[in-house]
Design a protein around this motif. Structure first.
Motif, PDB file in Angstrom:
ATOM      1  N   ARG A   1       0.939  -1.141   0.142  1.00 44.48           N
ATOM      2  CA  ARG A   1      -0.281   0.321   0.135  1.00 44.48           C
ATOM      3  C   ARG A   1       1.100   1.385  -0.338  1.00 44.48           C
ATOM      4  N   GLY A   2       1.932   1.119   0.468  1.00 42.07           N
ATOM      5  CA  GLY A   2       3.258   2.149   0.386  1.00 42.07           C
ATOM      6  C   GLY A   2       2.415   3.559   1.412  1.00 42.07           C
ATOM      7  N   ARG A   3       2.074   2.773   2.590  1.00 36.45           N
ATOM      8  CA  ARG A   3       1.742   4.074   3.674  1.00 36.45           C
ATOM      9  C   ARG A   3       2.183   4.628   4.389  1.00 36.45           C
ATOM     10  N   THR A   4       2.318   6.020   4.792  1.00 35.59           N
ATOM     11  CA  THR A   4       3.364   6.581   5.766  1.00 35.59           C
ATOM     12  C   THR A   4       3.403   6.287   7.081  1.00 35.59           C
ATOM     13  N   ALA A   5       2.323   5.051   7.902  1.00 29.96           N
ATOM     14  CA  ALA A   5       2.566   4.782   8.601  1.00 29.96           C
ATOM     15  C   ALA A   5       3.169   2.533   8.145  1.00 29.96           C
ATOM     16  N   TYR A   6       3.788   2.692   9.082  1.00 28.70           N
ATOM     17  CA  TYR A   6       4.107   0.839   8.894  1.00 28.70           C
ATOM     18  C   TYR A   6       2.962   0.116   9.165  1.00 28.70           C
ATOM     19  N   HIS A   7       2.410  -0.722   8.681  1.00 30.35           N
ATOM     20  CA  HIS A   7       1.287  -1.505   9.373  1.00 30.35           C
ATOM     21  C   HIS A   7       2.298  -2.203  10.466  1.00 30.35           C
ATOM     22  N   LEU A   8       3.889  -3.116  10.702  1.00 33.12           N
ATOM     23  CA  LEU A   8       4.417  -3.629  11.944  1.00 33.12           C
ATOM     24  C   LEU A   8       6.002  -2.599  12.442  1.00 33.12           C
ATOM     25  N   THR A   9       5.991  -2.723  13.704  1.00 34.27           N
ATOM     26  CA  THR A   9       7.096  -1.581  13.929  1.00 34.27           C
ATOM     27  C   THR A   9       7.883  -2.302  14.860  1.00 34.27           C
ATOM     28  N   SER A  10       9.127  -1.756  15.221  1.00 31.44           N
ATOM     29  CA  SER A  10       9.514  -3.071  16.126  1.00 31.44           C
ATOM     30  C   SER A  10       8.832  -3.245  17.512  1.00 31.44           C
ATOM     31  N   ARG A  11       8.918  -2.073  17.917  1.00 37.34           N
ATOM     32  CA  ARG A  11       7.970  -2.420  18.893  1.00 37.34           C
ATOM     33  C   ARG A  11       6.748  -3.367  18.826  1.00 37.34           C
ATOM     34  N   GLN A  12       5.954  -3.690  18.393  1.00 40.46           N
ATOM     35  CA  GLN A  12       4.844  -4.029  18.221  1.00 40.46           C
ATOM     36  C   GLN A  12       5.428  -6.081  18.348  1.00 40.46           C
ATOM     37  N   LEU A  13       6.493  -6.006  17.753  1.00 41.56           N
ATOM     38  CA  LEU A  13       7.200  -7.051  17.736  1.00 41.56           C
ATOM     39  C   LEU A  13       7.714  -8.027  18.842  1.00 41.56           C
ATOM     40  N   THR A  14       8.400  -6.514  18.947  1.00 37.40           N
ATOM     41  CA  THR A  14       9.276  -6.611  20.030  1.00 37.40           C
ATOM     42  C   THR A  14       8.304  -7.486  21.718  1.00 37.40           C
ATOM     43  N   GLU A  15       7.264  -6.868  21.568  1.00 36.13           N
ATOM     44  CA  GLU A  15       6.211  -6.610  22.869  1.00 36.13           C
ATOM     45  C   GLU A  15       5.954  -8.042  22.476  1.00 36.13           C
ATOM     46  N   ALA A  16       5.536  -8.457  21.781  1.00 32.82           N
ATOM     47  CA  ALA A  16       4.676  -9.587  21.687  1.00 32.82           C
ATOM     48  C   ALA A  16       5.559 -10.697  20.835  1.00 32.82           C
ATOM     49  N   ARG A  17       6.299 -10.246  20.713  1.00 32.71           N
ATOM     50  CA  ARG A  17       6.908 -11.933  21.123  1.00 32.71           C
ATOM     51  C   ARG A  17       8.062 -12.362  22.529  1.00 32.71           C
ATOM     52  N   GLY A  18       7.901 -11.266  22.865  1.00 35.20           N
ATOM     53  CA  GLY A  18       8.974 -11.476  24.030  1.00 35.20           C
ATOM     54  C   GLY A  18      10.443 -11.562  25.034  1.00 35.20           C
ATOM     55  N   GLN A  19      10.168 -12.579  25.442  1.00 36.01           N
ATOM     56  CA  GLN A  19      11.670 -13.759  24.900  1.00 36.01           C
ATOM     57  C   GLN A  19      11.458 -14.184  24.059  1.00 36.01           C
ATOM     58  N   ALA A  20      10.956 -14.469  22.929  1.00 34.42           N
ATOM     59  CA  ALA A  20      11.593 -15.808  22.393  1.00 34.42           C
ATOM     60  C   ALA A  20      12.828 -15.888  22.118  1.00 34.42           C
ATOM     61  N   ALA A  21      13.521 -17.065  21.910  1.00 33.90           N
ATOM     62  CA  ALA A  21      15.004 -17.606  22.043  1.00 33.90           C
ATOM     63  C   ALA A  21      14.861 -17.504  19.893  1.00 33.90           C
ATOM     64  N   GLU A  22      14.168 -18.350  19.104  1.00 32.53           N
ATOM     65  CA  GLU A  22      14.317 -18.007  17.545  1.00 32.53           C
ATOM     66  C   GLU A  22      14.249 -17.481  17.270  1.00 32.53           C
ATOM     67  N   LEU A  23      15.395 -16.458  16.451  1.00 31.08           N
ATOM     68  CA  LEU A  23      15.450 -16.042  15.394  1.00 31.08           C
ATOM     69  C   LEU A  23      14.134 -15.816  14.154  1.00 31.08           C
TER      70      LEU A  23
END
Length: 409
Positions: free
Chosen positions: A242-264
């Protein structure tokens, strides 16, 4: 051939810069279509490139104007570095693009469809020469695909990106894959993921995931279900485009969702306008594979097929230019036919006034047969003159010998 092409591709700039340029090109193209001497324009925009194909009377003036409009549309730093192709080079360039020879992935499967879509979208703004150019480019693409191995070996950008993800993180078979986006490209990506044995879930910020799931064997996700899916997915593929100015996913979203997940987590971003934040490239636990990474890792080793494809393109370019040059003779042929037909009409007028309808019909058939015989050779010579670049001499001879002035050039 009054065509030129101006634009940028993956050869010169990053995907982010290309996204910015594409938005500016759309705005600039609208103004360029209205410029004096511009008869038509087609915008070809893909994940690899954005180029304006223009039918214009004045090459240099149109290039200057296009770059000026691009600069004013928001890309003053990119406008001066645009590639410019004119006449024969513009024809060859489009044919190479349509055949997949200039793609990020050589022989990519989707490019012909993108060229066809560009023609369809710009149909009302495209002049007849541009219509013929794009149609022949598509025909040449089909010929190359059938006559070489590029059609068999040509892969999509998505397949190369997923190959890269598997080479880094293991096979996708049996793994949970989360797809962001439900557009046309999402179908291609879904098919590739399923072929690799992945279990696919789909999310769309526009709420179309459920509808997408009715035609694809995937699990749709709602807004409420997305965070949990982000926490458990083993591969994330974004392709909303879509080329939006706001990203669908940010670093913070993924970090919070994945918590302490060890797998890359491999995150494949196939959207030209970026669906995920570029910060993910430096986010711990994330391996970001975007279009720039894909471009750096693409093998281009189809030597024999490329050589065969280029030979076919050589022939197609010559055929196209010959056909277009021949068309230049049309006004001269029309002028000669009009001149002869006018004489025939005058003679028939006299015959009609002094003879029966039956006699008039017989004379009319004879006169038209003679006229067609007389017109054949001048028509052939006009076309030959056009192909050889000598049409001016032919038209001068018409004016000198018969007083025929050719208009419509």
């Amino acid at each position: 051939m009054p065509v030129l092409a101006i634009g940028l591709s993956h050869h010169q700039v990053s995907s982010d810069a290309l996204t910015q340029f594409t938005a500016a090109a759309e705005r600039a193209g609208e103004q360029l279509r209205e410029a004096h001497g511009v008869h038509g324009l087609i915008t070809l925009a893909t994940c690899n490139r954005c180029e304006l194909f223009v039918d214009s009377e004045n090459f240099h003036q149109t290039v200057r104007l296009a770059r000026d409009l691009l600069g004013k549309a928001g890309v003053p730093d990119l406008a001066p570095i645009t590639d410019v192709y004119g006449l024969r080079n513009a024809v060859r360039h489009l044919f190479e693009v349509a055949c997949g020879l200039d793609s990020m992935v050589v022989g990519e499967a989707e490019i012909a469809g993108q060229v066809r879509k560009a023609l369809r979208r710009s149909s009302e703004q495209a002049s007849p020469p541009l219509h013929r150019l794009f149609q022949m480019a598509l025909g040449t693409s089909k010929q190359v695909a059938n006559a070489t191995m590029l059609g068999a070996m040509g892969r999509s950008v998505a397949s190369v990106a997923l190959d890269l993800a598997e080479s880094r993180h293991g096979a996708l078979r049996g793994k949970q894959a989360l797809l962001i986006g439900t557009g046309a490209y999402a179908g291609v990506v879904t098919a590739d993921l399923l072929r690799r044995g992945a279990e696919v879930s789909v999310y769309s910020s526009s709420g179309r995931a459920a509808a997408f799931a009715t035609t694809h064997p995937v699990t749709p996700l709602t807004d409420a279900e997305l965070p949990a899916a982000l926490g458990t997915t083993q591969a994330l593929i974004a392709c909303s485009g879509r080329g939006r100015t706001a990203y669908h996913l940010t670093s913070r979203q993924l970090t919070e969702a994945r918590g302490q997940a060890a797998e890359l987590l491999p995150v494949v971003d196939l959207a030209l306008g970026r669906d995920v934040s570029p910060e993910l490239a430096t986010t711990p636990g994330i391996d970001l594979i975007d279009l720039d990474v894909v471009g750096q890792c693409t093998p281009n080793d189809h030597v024999e097929s490329l050589e065969r494809a280029r030979k076919l393109i050589d022939v197609a370019v010559e055929n196209y230019l010959q056909a277009e040059r021949t068309r230049l003779a049309d006004p001269a042929i029309v002028a000669v036919r009009s001149y002869v037909n006018q004489i025939v009409a005058q003679e028939l007028g006299d015959v009609t006034a002094h003879n029966s309808p039956e006699q008039t019909a017989l004379v009319a058939r004879s006169l038209r047969r003679v006229a067609n015989t007389l017109l054949h050779q001048p028509s052939v010579r006009a076309q030959e003159s056009a192909r050889n670049g000598e049409l001016g001499d032919f038209m001068s001879a018409l004016e000198e010998v018969f007083g025929i002035e050719v208009t419509g050039q």
